[in-house]
Design a protein around this motif. Structure first.
Motif, PDB file in Angstrom:
ATOM      1  N   ASP A 131     -11.744  11.849  -4.755  1.00  0.00           N
ATOM      2  CA  ASP A 131     -10.505  12.624  -4.647  1.00  0.00           C
ATOM      3  C   ASP A 131     -10.310  13.130  -3.216  1.00  0.00           C
ATOM      4  O   ASP A 131     -11.130  12.848  -2.340  1.00  0.00           O
ATOM      5  CB  ASP A 131     -10.462  13.767  -5.679  1.00  0.00           C
TER       6      ASP A 131
ATOM      7  N   PHE B 139      -6.888  13.020  -1.927  1.00  0.00           N
ATOM      8  CA  PHE B 139      -5.603  12.465  -1.500  1.00  0.00           C
ATOM      9  C   PHE B 139      -4.476  13.356  -2.017  1.00  0.00           C
ATOM     10  O   PHE B 139      -4.568  13.886  -3.123  1.00  0.00           O
ATOM     11  CB  PHE B 139      -5.402  11.052  -2.087  1.00  0.00           C
TER      12      PHE B 139
ATOM     13  N   LEU C 151      -5.863   2.207  -1.443  1.00  0.00           N
ATOM     14  CA  LEU C 151      -6.078   3.313  -2.388  1.00  0.00           C
ATOM     15  C   LEU C 151      -6.692   2.840  -3.700  1.00  0.00           C
ATOM     16  O   LEU C 151      -7.332   3.627  -4.397  1.00  0.00           O
ATOM     17  CB  LEU C 151      -4.743   4.023  -2.691  1.00  0.00           C
TER      18      LEU C 151
ATOM     19  N   PHE D 233       1.751 -13.756   0.111  1.00  0.00           N
ATOM     20  CA  PHE D 233       1.142 -13.527   1.417  1.00  0.00           C
ATOM     21  C   PHE D 233       2.091 -14.004   2.515  1.00  0.00           C
ATOM     22  O   PHE D 233       2.409 -15.201   2.590  1.00  0.00           O
ATOM     23  CB  PHE D 233      -0.193 -14.279   1.476  1.00  0.00           C
TER      24      PHE D 233
ATOM     25  N   GLY E 145       0.850  -1.198   0.000  1.00  0.00           N
ATOM     26  CA  GLY E 145       0.000   0.000   0.000  1.00  0.00           C
ATOM     27  C   GLY E 145       0.881   1.241   0.000  1.00  0.00           C
ATOM     28  O   GLY E 145       2.108   1.137  -0.190  1.00  0.00           O
TER      29      GLY E 145
ATOM     30  N   ARG F 121     -15.094  17.469   6.685  1.00  0.00           N
ATOM     31  CA  ARG F 121     -15.313  17.686   5.246  1.00  0.00           C
ATOM     32  C   ARG F 121     -16.126  16.537   4.634  1.00  0.00           C
ATOM     33  O   ARG F 121     -16.902  16.737   3.705  1.00  0.00           O
ATOM     34  CB  ARG F 121     -13.986  17.896   4.513  1.00  0.00           C
TER      35      ARG F 121
END
Ligand SMILES: Cc1cc2nc3c(=O)[nH]c(=O)nc-3n(C[C@H](O)[C@H](O)[C@H](O)COP(=O)(O)OP(=O)(O)OC[C@H]3O[C@@H](n4cnc5c(N)ncnc54)[C@H](O)[C@@H]3O)c2cc1C
Length: 426
Positions: free
Chosen positions: A48, A50, A42, A84, A12, A196
């Motif tokens: 949006d 980021f 992500l 994994f 990530g 927000r």
């Protein structure tokens, strides 16, 4: 056995930033990711918001991740997907790692580890909703995966329990896809998500937010047909007589995230009960020398920009440690704080010339407040805020001195102005 200087677990935003920063120090790096693509959470966050701090623009989740993935080309980083990690062990001067991939079980060795395994969602099992167990109860992240990555609409009319950010974002997403969101129910008297997101995802779409309310029962044979909601008192107990039956075909849960740390625990690394991740110093090193932890695995973050910042520090320091380029770290200084905080990260600092980034969350919403950080009676930092809210993680930068705990304290700024020296302008 194959050996790397630094092994990064998880691809990530935290793992990507850590791997790039480690390689920049000259380390030979391997990154293991269990999914088929890099980017972590992500990949499914197509809204949006980021990268405002990191790149100075509003990017979608995949765009933000892509900015890092493109940097991997030509670097000394072995990226292994569909890999994994199942176990970690100390071995000689480093660590032996076992992972499953095509072809079965593999083992490799590394001088230092960066744990960047993210977090998982709390599920219905952890919140005690009574009733049948019909199909149609999803975590918000699962619903997001179905809608944004699989193209499947999992509901026509749903109730969302919990006002965490993923639930708020899914309320808007499901509405845009034509589903009816009957309402978001939050047991606490104030929302858990960012201000927000309340505005942009609920208010702008006319979706009701029911504070001090919860879901008490799920009804339906085979598939959810309705949920029972109720008002809760100040001890979060349902108020008898306030029950209401809401017909719907799905219940979406947005009731919190838990850092993913089974692998850290398998090495005997203690977890901090406040952050639910390993305790770390400002280099993101855990109590187990050579093991670093960053991103949502160390503490659930609301801004990916801070994830990348911290992970880059973890990756750089892991490389210096593995390559033997690190000066012996100065003795740790404990970080202390009271109940007005949910958490402060890192849990310990070290004296030094480089300023250390510290992140904190308050326990309750506060009006004008002054943060005071001190060590042995000397004030290291004072900062004033108009408002502080638990969902919003705040960042400050500190340079502690030689010895003694570093103490975080909050003062009511208005009170201080009356009782003592004038408060700094907010
Ligand atoms: C719905 C939602 C909306 C958000 N909105 C915003 C926003 O608008 N703005 C913003 O700045 N931030 C936002 N965030 C926060 C931000 O996306 C996260 O803080 C960030 O993605 C965390 O990064 P991470 O690398 O720590 O974890 P993740 O992205 O979860 O990555 C962890 C990776 O580790 C892998 N992994 C786990 N265990 C193993 C194992 N044993 N072996 C191999 N691989 C493993 C996983 O497959 C995964 O790819 C949002 C988050 C969510 C969930």
């Amino acid at each position: 056995m194959e050996r790397f200087d630094v092994l990064v677990l998880g691809g990530g935003p935290a793992g990507l930033a850590a791997a790039l920063a480690a390689e920049e120090q000259g380390a030979c790096v391997c990154l293991l990711e269990r999914e088929a693509r890099l980017g972590g959470i992500l990949k499914q966050c197509i809204h949006d918001g980021f990268g405002l701090l990191r790149f100075g623009e509003r990017l979608t989740g995949p765009e933000y991740a892509d900015n890092y993935i493109r940097l991997l080309g030509g670097r000394n980083i072995a990226v292994r997907l569909r890999s994994f990690v199942t176990s970690l062990e100390k071995s000689g001067g480093g660590f032996a790692v076992t992972y499953t991939s095509r072809g079965g079980l593999h083992r490799l060795e590394a001088g230092a580890l960066v744990l960047a395994t993210g977090c998982r969602e709390r599920t219905a099992r952890q919140i005690f909703v009574h009733g049948d167990k019909p199909a149609g109860v999803y975590t918000a992240g699962t619903a997001q995966h179905l809608v944004n990555l699989q193209g499947v609409l999992p509901t026509r009319r749903c109730v969302i329990l919990g006002s965490g950010d993923i639930g708020l974002i899914m309320a808007r997403r499901l509405t845009l896809e034509g589903a009816e969101v009957e309402g978001v129910y939050e047991a606490k008297p104030e929302p858990s998500g960012l201000s927000r997101n309340i505005r942009q995802c609920l208010t702008d779409f006319g979706i009701p937010l029911h504070l001090s309310h919860t879901v008490t029962r799920v009804l339906g044979e085979g598939r959810v047909e309705a949920v029972e909601t109720a008002r809760v008192d100040e001890r979060m107990k349902p108020v008898p007589g306030s029950e209401r039956l809401v017909p719907c075909d799905a219940l979406i849960l947005s009731v919190g995230l838990i850092p993913e740390n089974e692998l850290a625990e398998s090495l005997g690394i203690p977890l901090d009960p406040h952050t639910k991740g390993p305790a770390v110093d400002a280099r993101f090193e855990t109590d187990c020398p050579g093991v670093f932890c960053c991103g949502n695995a160390v503490q659930v973050h609301d801004l990916v920009d801070y994830v990348s910042e911290g992970a880059a520090t973890a990756g750089r320091c892991a490389a210096l440690r593995a390559l033997g380029k690190e000066a012996a770290p100065a003795p740790a200084l404990p970080v202390e704080y009271g109940r007005e905080f949910v958490s402060v990260l890192p849990q310990r600092l070290r004296p030094g010339n480089e300023p250390a980034a510290c992140y904190f969350r308050v326990a309750e919403t506060r009006g004008p407040t002054r943060l005071v950080v001190s060590q042995g009676g000397a004030v290291l930092l004072q900062k004033s805020y108009r408002r502080l809210r638990p969902p919003e993680m705040e960042r400050v930068s500190l340079r502690p001195g030689g010895s003694g705990p570093v103490v975080f304290r909050l003062e009511d700024a208005a009170e201080k102005a009356q009782n003592g020296p004038a408060a700094a302008p907010l």
